[in-house]
Write an enzyme that holds these catalytic residues in place. Sequence first.
Site, PDB file in Angstrom:
ATOM      1  N   GLU A 136       0.820  -1.225   0.000  1.00  0.00           N
ATOM      2  CA  GLU A 136       0.000   0.000   0.000  1.00  0.00           C
ATOM      3  C   GLU A 136       0.845   1.262   0.000  1.00  0.00           C
ATOM      4  OE1 GLU A 136      -2.545  -0.443   3.371  1.00  0.00           O
ATOM      5  OE2 GLU A 136      -3.630  -2.132   2.487  1.00  0.00           O
ATOM      6  N   HIS A 148       9.571  -1.046   3.236  1.00  0.00           N
ATOM      7  CA  HIS A 148       9.396  -1.288   4.666  1.00  0.00           C
ATOM      8  C   HIS A 148       9.231  -2.776   4.936  1.00  0.00           C
ATOM      9  CE1 HIS A 148       5.392  -0.639   2.908  1.00  0.00           C
ATOM     10  NE2 HIS A 148       4.928  -1.510   3.801  1.00  0.00           N
TER      11      HIS A 148
HETATM   12  P1  AMP Z   1       1.925  -2.294   3.137  1.00  0.00           P
HETATM   13  O1  AMP Z   1       0.616  -2.861   2.728  1.00  0.00           O
HETATM   14  O2  AMP Z   1       2.981  -3.356   3.267  1.00  0.00           O
HETATM   15  O3  AMP Z   1       2.354  -1.155   2.239  1.00  0.00           O
HETATM   16  O4  AMP Z   1       1.729  -1.756   4.596  1.00  0.00           O
HETATM   17  C1  AMP Z   1       1.591  -0.396   4.937  1.00  0.00           C
HETATM   18  C2  AMP Z   1       1.387  -0.327   6.425  1.00  0.00           C
HETATM   19  O5  AMP Z   1       1.560   0.997   6.830  1.00  0.00           O
HETATM   20  C3  AMP Z   1      -0.003  -0.776   6.902  1.00  0.00           C
HETATM   21  O6  AMP Z   1       0.145  -1.846   7.826  1.00  0.00           O
HETATM   22  C4  AMP Z   1      -0.571   0.488   7.566  1.00  0.00           C
HETATM   23  O7  AMP Z   1      -1.345   0.208   8.715  1.00  0.00           O
HETATM   24  C5  AMP Z   1       0.705   1.243   7.910  1.00  0.00           C
HETATM   25  N1  AMP Z   1       0.555   2.686   8.016  1.00  0.00           N
HETATM   26  C6  AMP Z   1      -0.052   3.535   7.144  1.00  0.00           C
HETATM   27  N2  AMP Z   1       0.050   4.804   7.566  1.00  0.00           N
HETATM   28  C7  AMP Z   1       0.748   4.765   8.722  1.00  0.00           C
HETATM   29  C8  AMP Z   1       1.172   5.767   9.648  1.00  0.00           C
HETATM   30  N3  AMP Z   1       0.917   7.080   9.470  1.00  0.00           N
HETATM   31  N4  AMP Z   1       1.865   5.362  10.747  1.00  0.00           N
HETATM   32  C9  AMP Z   1       2.126   4.057  10.947  1.00  0.00           C
HETATM   33  N5  AMP Z   1       1.756   3.071  10.109  1.00  0.00           N
HETATM   34  C10 AMP Z   1       1.065   3.421   9.012  1.00  0.00           C
END
Ligand code: AMP
Length: 121
Positions: free
Chosen positions: A102, A107
């Site tokens: 997402e 990360h």
């Molecule tokens: P991914 O699907 O691997 O890109 O995961 C993105 C992650 O970022 C998800 O688990 C979200 O809950 C997390 N996320 C999005 N915005 C934030 C934020 N402002 N602070 C901490 N985590 C976030």
Amino acid sequence: MSYDDNNIFAKILRGEIPCKKIYEDEYVLSFHDVNPQKKIHVLVISKGKYIDLDDFSSNASNDEIVGLIKGINKVAKKLGVSSDTGQGYRTIANISTFGGQEVPHLHFHLLSGENVGKMTQ
Ligand code: AMP
């Protein structure tokens, strides 16, 4: 696809959006995921502007690659879940469309604090 400077993790790195920081060094920033999927759910992100693991592997320096891998270990130790404690954890890196990524900034998710279950749903 080029790196999007407006992605949310880029904003966190620039200090424009707050995070619940766990650890930071020259190569990584680690903070709690805003929507935790397990008792412990933290993110370890690269300081460098890389979209995903493929971009990182292709374009990051050896120092950056080593720094990220060691950073994950430092975070696990700080959280008290590294393998030497007998607890352990799972890391996940989602990559691009089929990987369900997402946020387009490299990360690793670190999940622990309980048995994290089967690897895929
Ligand atoms: P991914 O699907 O691997 O890109 O995961 C993105 C992650 O970022 C998800 O688990 C979200 O809950 C997390 N996320 C999005 N915005 C934030 C934020 N402002 N602070 C901490 N985590 C976030």
